[in-house]
Write a protein that holds these residues in place. Structure first.
Motif, mmCIF file in Angstrom:
data_model
loop_
_atom_site.group_PDB
_atom_site.id
_atom_site.type_symbol
_atom_site.label_atom_id
_atom_site.label_comp_id
_atom_site.label_asym_id
_atom_site.label_seq_id
_atom_site.Cartn_x
_atom_site.Cartn_y
_atom_site.Cartn_z
ATOM 1 N N VAL A 172 0.849 -1.195 0.000
ATOM 2 C CA VAL A 172 0.000 0.000 0.000
ATOM 3 C C VAL A 172 0.884 1.244 0.000
ATOM 4 C CG1 VAL A 172 -1.801 1.266 1.234
ATOM 5 C CG2 VAL A 172 -1.761 -1.240 1.293
ATOM 6 N N ARG A 173 0.603 2.165 -0.926
ATOM 7 C CA ARG A 173 1.341 3.421 -0.971
ATOM 8 C C ARG A 173 0.990 4.262 0.261
ATOM 9 N NH1 ARG A 173 3.362 5.212 -5.839
ATOM 10 N NH2 ARG A 173 2.888 7.371 -5.236
ATOM 11 N N THR A 174 2.008 4.950 0.792
ATOM 12 C CA THR A 174 1.765 5.810 1.945
ATOM 13 C C THR A 174 0.719 6.865 1.636
ATOM 14 O OG1 THR A 174 4.021 5.473 2.747
ATOM 15 C CG2 THR A 174 2.840 7.377 3.612
ATOM 16 N N SER A 175 0.704 7.372 0.399
ATOM 17 C CA SER A 175 -0.285 8.379 0.032
ATOM 18 C C SER A 175 -1.696 7.831 0.175
ATOM 19 C CB SER A 175 -0.047 8.865 -1.401
ATOM 20 O OG SER A 175 -0.134 7.787 -2.322
ATOM 21 N N ARG A 176 -1.874 6.532 -0.068
ATOM 22 C CA ARG A 176 -3.202 5.930 0.092
ATOM 23 C C ARG A 176 -3.579 5.851 1.566
ATOM 24 N NH1 ARG A 176 -7.232 5.108 1.430
ATOM 25 N NH2 ARG A 176 -8.792 3.550 0.897
ATOM 26 N N VAL A 177 -2.630 5.550 2.423
ATOM 27 C CA VAL A 177 -2.913 5.528 3.858
ATOM 28 C C VAL A 177 -3.348 6.916 4.323
ATOM 29 C CG1 VAL A 177 -1.982 5.040 6.146
ATOM 30 C CG2 VAL A 177 -1.234 3.679 4.187
ATOM 31 N N LEU A 178 -2.696 7.935 3.809
ATOM 32 C CA LEU A 178 -3.019 9.304 4.192
ATOM 33 C C LEU A 178 -4.373 9.751 3.678
ATOM 34 C CD1 LEU A 178 0.474 10.857 3.484
ATOM 35 C CD2 LEU A 178 -0.603 10.756 5.722
ATOM 36 N N SER A 179 -4.835 9.163 2.588
ATOM 37 C CA SER A 179 -6.045 9.660 1.939
ATOM 38 C C SER A 179 -7.320 9.194 2.619
ATOM 39 C CB SER A 179 -6.076 9.235 0.470
ATOM 40 O OG SER A 179 -6.291 7.845 0.351
ATOM 41 N N GLY A 180 -7.239 8.283 3.589
ATOM 42 C CA GLY A 180 -8.432 7.837 4.292
ATOM 43 C C GLY A 180 -8.283 6.414 4.775
ATOM 44 N N SER A 181 -9.217 5.995 5.597
ATOM 45 C CA SER A 181 -9.174 4.661 6.177
ATOM 46 C C SER A 181 -9.156 3.592 5.088
ATOM 47 C CB SER A 181 -10.392 4.465 7.078
ATOM 48 O OG SER A 181 -10.403 3.180 7.631
ATOM 49 N N LEU A 182 -8.259 2.624 5.217
ATOM 50 C CA LEU A 182 -8.135 1.564 4.220
ATOM 51 C C LEU A 182 -9.258 0.542 4.331
ATOM 52 C CD1 LEU A 182 -4.312 0.804 4.422
ATOM 53 C CD2 LEU A 182 -5.500 2.166 2.704
ATOM 54 N N THR A 183 -9.626 0.215 5.539
ATOM 55 C CA THR A 183 -10.604 -0.839 5.771
ATOM 56 C C THR A 183 -10.991 -0.797 7.240
ATOM 57 O OG1 THR A 183 -10.995 -3.234 5.586
ATOM 58 C CG2 THR A 183 -8.764 -2.534 6.165
ATOM 59 N N VAL A 184 -11.722 -1.783 7.712
ATOM 60 C CA VAL A 184 -12.176 -1.798 9.102
ATOM 61 C C VAL A 184 -11.097 -2.383 10.004
ATOM 62 C CG1 VAL A 184 -14.601 -1.922 8.470
ATOM 63 C CG2 VAL A 184 -13.291 -4.041 8.750
ATOM 64 N N THR A 185 -11.146 -2.032 11.298
ATOM 65 C CA THR A 185 -10.147 -2.511 12.253
ATOM 66 C C THR A 185 -10.097 -4.029 12.309
ATOM 67 O OG1 THR A 185 -10.896 -0.629 13.572
ATOM 68 C CG2 THR A 185 -9.249 -2.062 14.562
ATOM 69 N N THR A 186 -11.239 -4.658 12.092
ATOM 70 C CA THR A 186 -11.326 -6.112 12.128
ATOM 71 C C THR A 186 -10.423 -6.761 11.077
ATOM 72 O OG1 THR A 186 -13.554 -6.037 13.026
ATOM 73 C CG2 THR A 186 -12.961 -8.021 11.863
ATOM 74 N N SER A 187 -9.978 -6.003 10.093
ATOM 75 C CA SER A 187 -9.129 -6.578 9.052
ATOM 76 C C SER A 187 -7.639 -6.430 9.366
ATOM 77 C CB SER A 187 -9.423 -5.913 7.704
ATOM 78 O OG SER A 187 -8.612 -4.785 7.492
ATOM 79 N N TYR A 188 -7.285 -5.721 10.436
ATOM 80 C CA TYR A 188 -5.874 -5.458 10.730
ATOM 81 C C TYR A 188 -5.168 -6.668 11.333
ATOM 82 C CZ TYR A 188 -6.677 -0.331 10.482
ATOM 83 O OH TYR A 188 -6.977 0.941 10.092
ATOM 84 N N VAL A 189 -3.930 -6.897 10.913
ATOM 85 C CA VAL A 189 -3.006 -7.779 11.624
ATOM 86 C C VAL A 189 -1.748 -6.954 11.853
ATOM 87 C CG1 VAL A 189 -1.776 -9.965 11.684
ATOM 88 C CG2 VAL A 189 -3.952 -9.794 10.429
ATOM 89 N N LEU A 190 -1.414 -6.715 13.122
ATOM 90 C CA LEU A 190 -0.381 -5.736 13.462
ATOM 91 C C LEU A 190 0.768 -6.366 14.231
ATOM 92 C CD1 LEU A 190 -2.616 -2.770 14.715
ATOM 93 C CD2 LEU A 190 -1.810 -3.232 12.392
ATOM 94 N N PRO A 191 1.958 -5.740 14.163
ATOM 95 C CA PRO A 191 3.078 -6.182 14.998
ATOM 96 C C PRO A 191 2.932 -5.603 16.399
ATOM 97 C CG PRO A 191 3.762 -4.343 13.609
ATOM 98 C CD PRO A 191 2.324 -4.641 13.259
#
Length: 355
Positions: A172-191
């Motif tokens: 995912v491009r950083t500009s896309r992260v900045l442009s708005g929420s990518l998806t719902v929290t339920t979809s996250y897998v984080l370190p």
């Protein structure tokens, strides 16, 4: 990494008075085709039967009671702290995972050893018993619903839903992260470690605490994505994204984070041309819907922040924005404010674009 650096997967389920939906949520985790290291239920001041349900469910979750209600961001951060694996996923009390989700997620990490942050797609559903309230009440998510099971048939019918084809992995491009929420929290897998180091979920944010964290993570590591819709996001009349009064705070926050220089590369001009306009992301309907609900309209600072986020020279974008805004304005605002907002949307005569 620290002692939590094994390759298992912990799932954190924050709960606040979730007795109505929690049994199905936990059952969807029990049905995973790949074993989970642990399920942690963080009870955030529930006054219903949520704790009893979590303790008695056969998924054998570890239940942590926080005491007084502190909010979902605080509960999620507690889950990060308590997790015994480096990879941590999240599942809200009213959402579901398809049975193959954990298996697919772990396969992506195995194929990309350097990957730390992963987001996926989602399917939107609602129970049939809520259909009348959602459609009659003009719920902004109702038109996204693709599956309407009966409330007592959710798990039985979920197992019959077809899985998506093997998803393609992208960065995912950083500009896309900045442009708005990518998806719902339920979809996250984080370190776990890095997420805590950058501050975790933003407990100070009235909403979108997950988007703030994702932006902070993007400054330190690439974000991977698969379009796999193995998350089932439940729409109901009391979704937090709809009931929370958050647009004034988030408007200025979003403008500051996108144009303040923390994530936008230094050699780029800090404007919409470098980070992309907000339109076209799933945040735009939120802004317009919630702003229309705010009593008294918005301040000059709110208006300035909104135009920073939506700024664009593209005629088609302006036409779409104007059309959507007019629908929201006419439906939600009193006539004096409608007139003022129409003038704002039209702008100076030389810049007008007819819808």
């Amino acid at each position: 990494m620290d002692a939590h650096a094994d390759h298992g997967l912990t799932v954190v389920v924050p709960v606040h008075n979730g007795a109505r939906t929690l049994p199905d949520t936990l059952e969807s985790l029990r049905l995973q085709t790949a074993p989970l290291h642990e399920v942690i239920v963080i009870d955030d001041g529930s006054t219903d039967e949520s704790v009893r349900i979590a303790r008695s469910h056969p998924v054998a979750a570890r239940v942590i009671e926080l005491g007084p209600h502190r909010g979902a961001a605080f509960a999620r951060n507690t889950g990060l702290l308590e997790a015994r694996t480096e990879r941590v996923a999240f599942l809200d009390q009213d959402d579901l995972w398809l049975p193959t989700r954990a298996e697919r997620v772990l396969a992506v990490f195995a194929a990309h050893p350097d990957l730390q942050v992963l987001v996926t797609g989602e399917r939107v559903f609602a129970v049939a018993e809520d259909r009348a309230d959602l459609t009659a009440g003009g719920h902004p998510f109702a038109e996204w619903v693709t599956w309407w099971p009966a409330a007592d048939r959710v798990i039985a019918e979920m197992t019959d839903l077809p899985a998506d084809a093997e998803p393609e992995f992208t960065w995912v491009r950083t500009s896309r992260v900045l442009s708005g929420s990518l998806t719902v929290t339920t979809s996250y897998v984080l370190p776990r470690t890095l997420s805590l180091q950058v501050g975790g979920f933003a407990t100070w944010a009235r909403s979108a605490d997950d988007w703030v964290l994702l932006q902070s993570l993007a400054a330190h590591t690439p974000i991977g994505s698969i379009a796999d819709r193995s998350v089932l996001y439940r729409v109901h009349p009391t979704n937090t994204s709809v009931t929370t009064r958050w647009p004034r705070t988030l408007l200025t926050l979003a403008a500051a984070m996108r144009h303040g220089g923390a994530l936008v590369p230094a050699d780029h001009e800090r404007d919409a041309a470098s980070v992309g306009p907000l339109i076209g992301t799933n945040l735009l309907p939120h802004y317009l819907y919630a702003l229309a609900e705010e009593p008294g309209g918005r301040s000059a600072a709110d208006t300035w922040a909104l135009w920073q986020l939506l700024a664009t020279q593209d005629d088609r974008t302006l036409r779409n924005l104007t059309r959507l805004a007019r629908v929201q304005v006419r439906a939600r605002l009193p006539e004096p404010l409608v007139s003022r907002t129409r003038r704002l949307l039209r702008g100076p005569r030389s810049d007008r674009v007819e819808a």
